[in-house]
Design an enzyme around this catalytic site. Structure first.
Site, PDB file in Angstrom:
ATOM      1  N   TYR A  71      -4.338 -10.878   1.951  1.00 40.66           N
ATOM      2  CA  TYR A  71      -4.375  -9.446   2.274  1.00 40.66           C
ATOM      3  C   TYR A  71      -5.734  -8.814   1.980  1.00 40.66           C
ATOM      4  O   TYR A  71      -6.207  -7.975   2.739  1.00 40.66           O
ATOM      5  CB  TYR A  71      -3.242  -8.678   1.565  1.00 40.66           C
ATOM      6  N   HIS A 126       5.098  -0.410  10.039  1.00 43.48           N
ATOM      7  CA  HIS A 126       4.945  -1.662   9.294  1.00 43.48           C
ATOM      8  C   HIS A 126       4.060  -1.459   8.069  1.00 43.48           C
ATOM      9  O   HIS A 126       3.554  -2.431   7.504  1.00 43.48           O
ATOM     10  CB  HIS A 126       4.380  -2.765  10.196  1.00 43.48           C
ATOM     11  N   CYS A 134       4.743  -0.707  -6.486  1.00 50.44           N
ATOM     12  CA  CYS A 134       5.218  -1.635  -7.521  1.00 50.44           C
ATOM     13  C   CYS A 134       6.351  -2.473  -6.928  1.00 50.44           C
ATOM     14  O   CYS A 134       7.265  -1.947  -6.306  1.00 50.44           O
ATOM     15  CB  CYS A 134       5.717  -0.849  -8.730  1.00 50.44           C
ATOM     16  N   PRO A 223      -3.039  -6.354  28.878  1.00 45.13           N
ATOM     17  CA  PRO A 223      -3.569  -7.285  29.891  1.00 45.13           C
ATOM     18  C   PRO A 223      -2.574  -8.393  30.240  1.00 45.13           C
ATOM     19  O   PRO A 223      -2.707  -9.042  31.277  1.00 45.13           O
ATOM     20  CB  PRO A 223      -4.826  -7.866  29.248  1.00 45.13           C
TER      21      PRO A 223
END
Ligand code: NAD
Ligand code: ZN
Length: 259
Positions: A71, A126, A134, A223
């Site tokens: 992350y 999300h 926490c 696309p």
């Protein structure tokens, strides 16, 4: 172009929110890889994991340090990226339509907020990679990620802090991810524009299907063919634009701003 203009103008005349639903495709042109590319892979020990395996609570429980390293690396990529003309188009549309505007984003990269969309109307379904909470929920608040990411433990209870993101083995809720609000927006929208999402996640598909069932205006920008482009093509008031977000969304904004 004429068809797009007619669809947009008649949607604007109807009542109801103007909903924009974005996925990783809108940030791809800012240099943030989507989950379909191979850039997201990560090695733990001798095993190579896919993003869908890394972004899980199970993986965090088993390897919290490794998940945090992944992350922190992804967040650095997000901080290095700049919003592109598609993000900026959404800022202009919000400025024009204010309370009628809703932005539902699957992206955790923070680029919509950095571009200038308001946090109140940007529903990050999300989560947001720039925030933590926490893992034991000793405090309910979502906090900005600490500057020093070497020690990611809760100052109050000592358990792990976790990224404020919805993992693949977790459920949506209203408090953190605006689940009910998103469903409500889909049930009354005058317009839904879906941008750069593959339809692999649950809530965006529910939103798209509800709008299609109601016969409201549905436009897809991508696309590649995807479940939303199929829905849009089946709708009387729908169209699928096969193109990049940074080119198609400014065109849509231009029509909306003229009205
Ligand atoms: P996805 O990776 O599954 O699909 C991306 C879609 O974007 C594809 O359909 C692709 O054809 C389309 N696309 C690629 N380039 C585009 C462009 N220039 N313009 C328009 N569309 C383009 O992404 P997803 O559907 O958002 O879902 C994957 C999950 O991964 C989500 O849960 C999301 O939270 C997470 N994710 C987020 C980020 C981010 O925050 N930027 C990046 C990767 C993954
Ligand atoms: Zn705590």
């Amino acid at each position: 172009m004429r068809e797009l203009e007619n669809l947009l103008l008649s949607a604007l005349e109807e009542e109801g929110p103007l909903v924009f639903l974005t996925g990783a495709g809108i940030s791809a042109e800012s240099g943030i890889p989507t989950f379909r590319g191979k850039e997201g892979f990560w090695t733990v020990g001798s095993k190579v994991y896919q993003p869908q395996e890394m972004a899980t609570f199970a993986m965090f429980r088993a390897h919290p340090e490794e998940v945090w390293k992944w992350y922190v690396m992804r967040r650095e990529m997000c901080l290095d990226a700049e919003p592109n003309p598609a993000h900026q188009a959404l800022v202009k549309i919000e400025k024009r339509w204010g309370n009628r505007f809703r932005l539902i984003t699957q992206n955790v990269d923070g680029l919509h907020i950095r571009a200038g969309n308001s946090p109140e109307r940007t529903w990050r379904i999300h989560g947001d990679i720039n925030f933590v909470r926490c893992v034991a929920s000793c405090i309910p608040e979502v906090l900005p990620i600490p500057e020093n990411t070497d020690d990611m433990h809760c100052r109050k209870c000592g358990d792990w802090l976790r990224p404020h993101v919805l993992w693949f083995d977790e459920c949506y809720n209203e408090e953190w991810y605006r689940y009910e609000s998103s469903i409500a927006a889909a049930s009354e929208s005058a317009l839904l524009v879906v941008i750069g999402t593959s339809g692999a996640t649950n809530l965006p598909m529910q939103v798209g299907m509800q709008v299609a069932e109601r016969g409201a205006c549905l436009i897809d920008i991508n696309p590649e063919p995807n479940p939303f482009s199929e829905l849009a093509q089946r709708c009387e008031k729908g169209t699928a634009i096969s193109g990049k977000a940074s080119e198609s969304l400014p065109r849509i904004a231009e029509i909306i701003l003229r009205s």
